[in-house]
Structure formats: structure tokens, C-alpha cells
Design a protein around this motif. Structure first.
Motif, PDB file in Angstrom:
ATOM      1  N   ILE A   1       0.650  -1.344  -0.365  1.00  0.00           N
ATOM      2  CA  ILE A   1      -0.029  -0.158   0.015  1.00  0.00           C
ATOM      3  C   ILE A   1       0.891   1.028   0.431  1.00  0.00           C
ATOM      4  CG2 ILE A   1      -1.531   1.109   1.228  1.00  0.00           C
ATOM      5  CD1 ILE A   1      -3.060  -1.373   2.103  1.00  0.00           C
ATOM      6  N   TRP A   2       2.152   1.746   1.077  1.00  0.00           N
ATOM      7  CA  TRP A   2       3.070   2.554   0.293  1.00  0.00           C
ATOM      8  C   TRP A   2       3.797   2.692  -0.596  1.00  0.00           C
ATOM      9  CZ3 TRP A   2       8.146   2.530   0.462  1.00  0.00           C
ATOM     10  CH2 TRP A   2       8.717   3.486   0.775  1.00  0.00           C
ATOM     11  N   ALA A   3       4.230   1.401  -1.218  1.00  0.00           N
ATOM     12  CA  ALA A   3       4.583   2.023  -2.947  1.00  0.00           C
ATOM     13  C   ALA A   3       4.059   2.054  -3.345  1.00  0.00           C
ATOM     14  CB  ALA A   3       5.257   0.347  -2.614  1.00  0.00           C
ATOM     15  N   PHE A   4       2.217   1.797  -3.433  1.00  0.00           N
ATOM     16  CA  PHE A   4       1.592   1.728  -4.570  1.00  0.00           C
ATOM     17  C   PHE A   4       1.281   3.201  -4.366  1.00  0.00           C
ATOM     18  CE2 PHE A   4      -0.962  -2.569  -4.756  1.00  0.00           C
ATOM     19  CZ  PHE A   4       0.104  -2.675  -5.580  1.00  0.00           C
ATOM     20  N   ASN A   5       1.017   3.748  -3.077  1.00  0.00           N
ATOM     21  CA  ASN A   5       1.132   5.369  -2.776  1.00  0.00           C
ATOM     22  C   ASN A   5       2.211   5.870  -3.135  1.00  0.00           C
ATOM     23  OD1 ASN A   5      -1.543   5.175  -2.525  1.00  0.00           O
ATOM     24  ND2 ASN A   5      -0.553   4.577   0.061  1.00  0.00           N
ATOM     25  N   ARG A   6       3.009   5.954  -2.665  1.00  0.00           N
ATOM     26  CA  ARG A   6       5.058   6.656  -3.458  1.00  0.00           C
ATOM     27  C   ARG A   6       4.708   6.604  -4.958  1.00  0.00           C
ATOM     28  NH1 ARG A   6       9.686   8.014  -0.570  1.00  0.00           N
ATOM     29  NH2 ARG A   6      10.216   7.442  -2.109  1.00  0.00           N
ATOM     30  N   CYS A   7       4.130   5.359  -5.185  1.00  0.00           N
ATOM     31  CA  CYS A   7       4.476   5.699  -7.326  1.00  0.00           C
ATOM     32  C   CYS A   7       3.120   6.836  -7.568  1.00  0.00           C
ATOM     33  CB  CYS A   7       3.571   4.572  -7.795  1.00  0.00           C
ATOM     34  SG  CYS A   7       5.309   3.376  -7.997  1.00  0.00           S
ATOM     35  N   ILE A   8       1.890   7.101  -6.548  1.00  0.00           N
ATOM     36  CA  ILE A   8       0.883   8.232  -7.653  1.00  0.00           C
ATOM     37  C   ILE A   8       1.378   9.162  -7.069  1.00  0.00           C
ATOM     38  CG2 ILE A   8      -1.644   8.764  -6.631  1.00  0.00           C
ATOM     39  CD1 ILE A   8      -1.948   6.386  -7.899  1.00  0.00           C
ATOM     40  N   GLU A   9       2.189   9.325  -5.679  1.00  0.00           N
ATOM     41  CA  GLU A   9       2.892  10.855  -5.583  1.00  0.00           C
ATOM     42  C   GLU A   9       3.694  11.072  -6.323  1.00  0.00           C
ATOM     43  OE1 GLU A   9       3.665   9.842  -1.507  1.00  0.00           O
ATOM     44  OE2 GLU A   9       2.285   9.368  -0.831  1.00  0.00           O
ATOM     45  N   ALA A  10       4.868   9.936  -6.607  1.00  0.00           N
ATOM     46  CA  ALA A  10       5.558  10.555  -7.822  1.00  0.00           C
ATOM     47  C   ALA A  10       5.500  11.521  -9.020  1.00  0.00           C
ATOM     48  CB  ALA A  10       6.218   9.217  -7.613  1.00  0.00           C
ATOM     49  N   ARG A  11       4.075  10.363  -9.571  1.00  0.00           N
ATOM     50  CA  ARG A  11       3.350  10.927 -10.482  1.00  0.00           C
ATOM     51  C   ARG A  11       2.615  12.528  -9.954  1.00  0.00           C
ATOM     52  NH1 ARG A  11      -2.117   9.252 -11.360  1.00  0.00           N
ATOM     53  NH2 ARG A  11      -2.529  10.435  -9.984  1.00  0.00           N
ATOM     54  N   ASP A  12       2.025  12.681  -9.269  1.00  0.00           N
ATOM     55  CA  ASP A  12       1.567  13.844  -8.762  1.00  0.00           C
ATOM     56  C   ASP A  12       2.525  15.002  -8.971  1.00  0.00           C
ATOM     57  OD1 ASP A  12      -0.908  12.543  -8.907  1.00  0.00           O
ATOM     58  OD2 ASP A  12      -1.273  12.766  -6.712  1.00  0.00           O
ATOM     59  N   LEU A  13       3.630  14.540  -8.494  1.00  0.00           N
ATOM     60  CA  LEU A  13       5.113  15.186  -7.841  1.00  0.00           C
ATOM     61  C   LEU A  13       6.154  16.207  -9.777  1.00  0.00           C
ATOM     62  CD1 LEU A  13       6.287  14.747  -4.606  1.00  0.00           C
ATOM     63  CD2 LEU A  13       4.644  16.481  -5.184  1.00  0.00           C
ATOM     64  N   GLY A  14       5.536  14.947 -10.481  1.00  0.00           N
ATOM     65  CA  GLY A  14       5.751  14.905 -11.673  1.00  0.00           C
ATOM     66  C   GLY A  14       7.591  14.403 -11.676  1.00  0.00           C
ATOM     67  N   LYS A  15       7.681  13.564 -10.538  1.00  0.00           N
ATOM     68  CA  LYS A  15       8.289  12.694 -10.663  1.00  0.00           C
ATOM     69  C   LYS A  15       8.453  11.273 -11.601  1.00  0.00           C
ATOM     70  CE  LYS A  15       9.809  15.050  -6.992  1.00  0.00           C
ATOM     71  NZ  LYS A  15      10.655  14.887  -5.163  1.00  0.00           N
ATOM     72  N   LEU A  16       7.697  11.170 -11.667  1.00  0.00           N
ATOM     73  CA  LEU A  16       7.541   9.705 -12.902  1.00  0.00           C
ATOM     74  C   LEU A  16       6.560   9.707 -14.011  1.00  0.00           C
ATOM     75  CD1 LEU A  16       7.234   6.818 -12.419  1.00  0.00           C
ATOM     76  CD2 LEU A  16       5.408   7.157 -10.966  1.00  0.00           C
ATOM     77  N   GLN A  17       7.257   9.413 -15.103  1.00  0.00           N
ATOM     78  CA  GLN A  17       6.653   9.671 -16.133  1.00  0.00           C
ATOM     79  C   GLN A  17       5.430   8.219 -16.372  1.00  0.00           C
ATOM     80  OE1 GLN A  17       7.343  12.419 -18.337  1.00  0.00           O
ATOM     81  NE2 GLN A  17       6.493  12.014 -19.968  1.00  0.00           N
ATOM     82  N   THR A  18       3.990   9.032 -17.185  1.00  0.00           N
ATOM     83  CA  THR A  18       3.190   7.816 -17.367  1.00  0.00           C
ATOM     84  C   THR A  18       2.963   7.749 -19.336  1.00  0.00           C
ATOM     85  OG1 THR A  18       1.437   9.825 -16.927  1.00  0.00           O
ATOM     86  CG2 THR A  18       2.422   7.548 -14.753  1.00  0.00           C
ATOM     87  N   PRO A  19       2.499   6.976 -19.596  1.00  0.00           N
ATOM     88  CA  PRO A  19       2.016   5.871 -18.145  1.00  0.00           C
ATOM     89  C   PRO A  19       3.253   4.939 -18.238  1.00  0.00           C
ATOM     90  CG  PRO A  19       2.051   5.399 -21.245  1.00  0.00           C
ATOM     91  CD  PRO A  19       2.024   6.781 -21.167  1.00  0.00           C
ATOM     92  N   LEU A  20       3.120   4.250 -16.974  1.00  0.00           N
ATOM     93  CA  LEU A  20       4.351   3.436 -17.713  1.00  0.00           C
ATOM     94  C   LEU A  20       4.285   2.024 -17.880  1.00  0.00           C
ATOM     95  CD1 LEU A  20       3.655   2.826 -12.833  1.00  0.00           C
ATOM     96  CD2 LEU A  20       5.287   4.365 -14.397  1.00  0.00           C
ATOM     97  N   THR A  21       5.620   1.304 -18.206  1.00  0.00           N
ATOM     98  CA  THR A  21       5.713   0.289 -19.606  1.00  0.00           C
ATOM     99  C   THR A  21       5.810  -1.243 -18.270  1.00  0.00           C
ATOM    100  OG1 THR A  21       8.115   0.568 -19.081  1.00  0.00           O
ATOM    101  CG2 THR A  21       6.329   1.449 -20.909  1.00  0.00           C
ATOM    102  N   GLY A  22       6.013  -1.192 -16.590  1.00  0.00           N
ATOM    103  CA  GLY A  22       6.603  -2.389 -15.801  1.00  0.00           C
ATOM    104  C   GLY A  22       7.202  -2.219 -14.318  1.00  0.00           C
ATOM    105  N   HIS A  23       6.570  -2.433 -13.771  1.00  0.00           N
ATOM    106  CA  HIS A  23       6.651  -2.239 -11.973  1.00  0.00           C
ATOM    107  C   HIS A  23       7.956  -2.016 -11.448  1.00  0.00           C
ATOM    108  CE1 HIS A  23       3.088  -3.965 -12.500  1.00  0.00           C
ATOM    109  NE2 HIS A  23       3.035  -5.589 -12.955  1.00  0.00           N
ATOM    110  N   GLY A  24       9.180  -1.644 -11.855  1.00  0.00           N
ATOM    111  CA  GLY A  24      10.328  -1.505 -11.684  1.00  0.00           C
ATOM    112  C   GLY A  24      10.687  -0.115 -10.430  1.00  0.00           C
ATOM    113  N   PHE A  25       9.984   0.893 -11.167  1.00  0.00           N
ATOM    114  CA  PHE A  25       9.732   1.453 -10.030  1.00  0.00           C
ATOM    115  C   PHE A  25       8.659   1.384  -8.272  1.00  0.00           C
ATOM    116  CE2 PHE A  25       7.935   5.716  -7.797  1.00  0.00           C
ATOM    117  CZ  PHE A  25       8.972   7.028  -8.193  1.00  0.00           C
TER     118      PHE A  25
END
Length: 168
Positions: A91-115
Motif C-alpha cells: 500500500i505504501w509503495a503504491f501510494n508512493r508511485c501515485i505521489e511521484a506522478r502527482d509531483l511530476g517525478k514519474l513519467q506515465t504511462p508506466l511500462t513495467g513495475h520497476g519503480f
């Protein structure tokens, strides 16, 4: 029976979803994990949605099927090292991914589960303990020292109204 998606508002027949092989696969995979984890996983799957398109049932089912064995095992292996991954870590890691996207630190769409998996390697129990909600202060039995809030006042008013007969 028609159901409405709480995320996008689309209406669909539940019978159609169950009859659709990929949709059924996704639903079955979700039943293999806890409720809170499933909710967080569905939000995470949204990170794989291509711009201007919908995420297909087949792709969503495949992505979740890749994660479910690791979620159920409560551990991951990354770079030949094992890491604990209990439900709280996911749950923590899923939320970290969402937060990273919201902060512009994660480029979407994702292609794998690496992050996601890399985030899981940094999880410690203290990270989720700090995020837990503490219970609200309880009033003393004598009523002294009770914390007054709008919610308590409103609930107190409702209880008093109900005890008087509720307007009957």
C-alpha cells in the motif's frame, strides 16, 4: 444489473464484466488480495493507462497477475536480494508511485513495475507506522476534559434528537 464506475462514471453491466475473460481475470486476481491493497493496486494500475486511451482489461489483468504472487508471498526479490513486502509495504509503495506522478517525478504511462519494486526495497515498518491514524481523544467518564469538535457536537446533537423521539 448496471453498475457505475466511481472513478470515471462509466456505466456497465456486471454480467458483461463477468462474461468478459480479461475482466473476469482481473476480478479474480483482486479477490486474492486484501481490500485496502486491492484499492491501492487499482489506483496504481491507472499509471499504465496510455494518454487519450483506456487501459484494456487484458493489460490490467496481466499487470495485476504479475503482482499478485509477490503480494501473497509478502516478499520480493530485486537484484538477487529478498525484501519483506507485507500488505502495508505494498500500500505504501503504491501510494508512493501515485505521489511521484502527482509531483511530476514519474513519467506515465508506466511500462513495467520497476519503480514500484524499487520503492518496496526502501520500505521499513516505521514508514507505515508513522502514517497510521491515531484514535481521536476520548472524553473522560465524568465528561471533563472532552475535546470539543464539530463532528462530536454534531453527533451529540443527533443522539440527543434521536433520544427525544427523532421528530415523531
Amino acid at each position: 444489473m448496471k453498475i457505475k464506475c466511481p472513478a470515471c462514471g462509466a456505466a456497465a453491466s456486471i454480467e458483461v464484466l463477468i462474461a468478459h475473460d480479461d475482466a473476469r481475470s482481473l476480478i479474480v486476481a483482486l479477490t486474492g488480495i486484501s481490500d485496502d491493497t486491492a484499492k491501492a493496486a487499482l489506483r496504481y494500475l491507472g499509471l499504465f493507462r496510455p494518454a487519450q486511451k483506456d487501459l484494456s482489461w487484458a493489460r490490467a489483468a496481466k499487470l495485476l497477475a504479475e503482482l499478485v504472487p509477490m503480494i501473497q508471498a509478502a516478499q520480493i526479490t530485486r537484484k538477487h536480494q529478498s525484501y519483506p513486502a507485507p500488505r502495508e509495504a505494498w500500500i505504501w509503495a503504491f501510494n508512493r508511485c501515485i505521489e511521484a506522478r502527482d509531483l511530476g517525478k514519474l513519467q506515465t504511462p508506466l511500462t513495467g513495475h520497476g519503480f514500484l519494486l524499487e520503492n518496496l526495497t526502501f520500505w521499513t515498518p516505521q514508514k507505515t507506522t508513522a502514517a497510521t491514524v491515531l484514535p481521536s481523544p476520548q472524553p473522560s467518564p465524568t465528561g471533563e476534559g472532552a475535546v470539543s469538535t464539530k463532528l462530536r457536537d454534531g453527533v451529540g446533537g443527533l443522539i440527543a434528537w434521536a433520544q427525544k423521539g427523532g421528530g415523531n
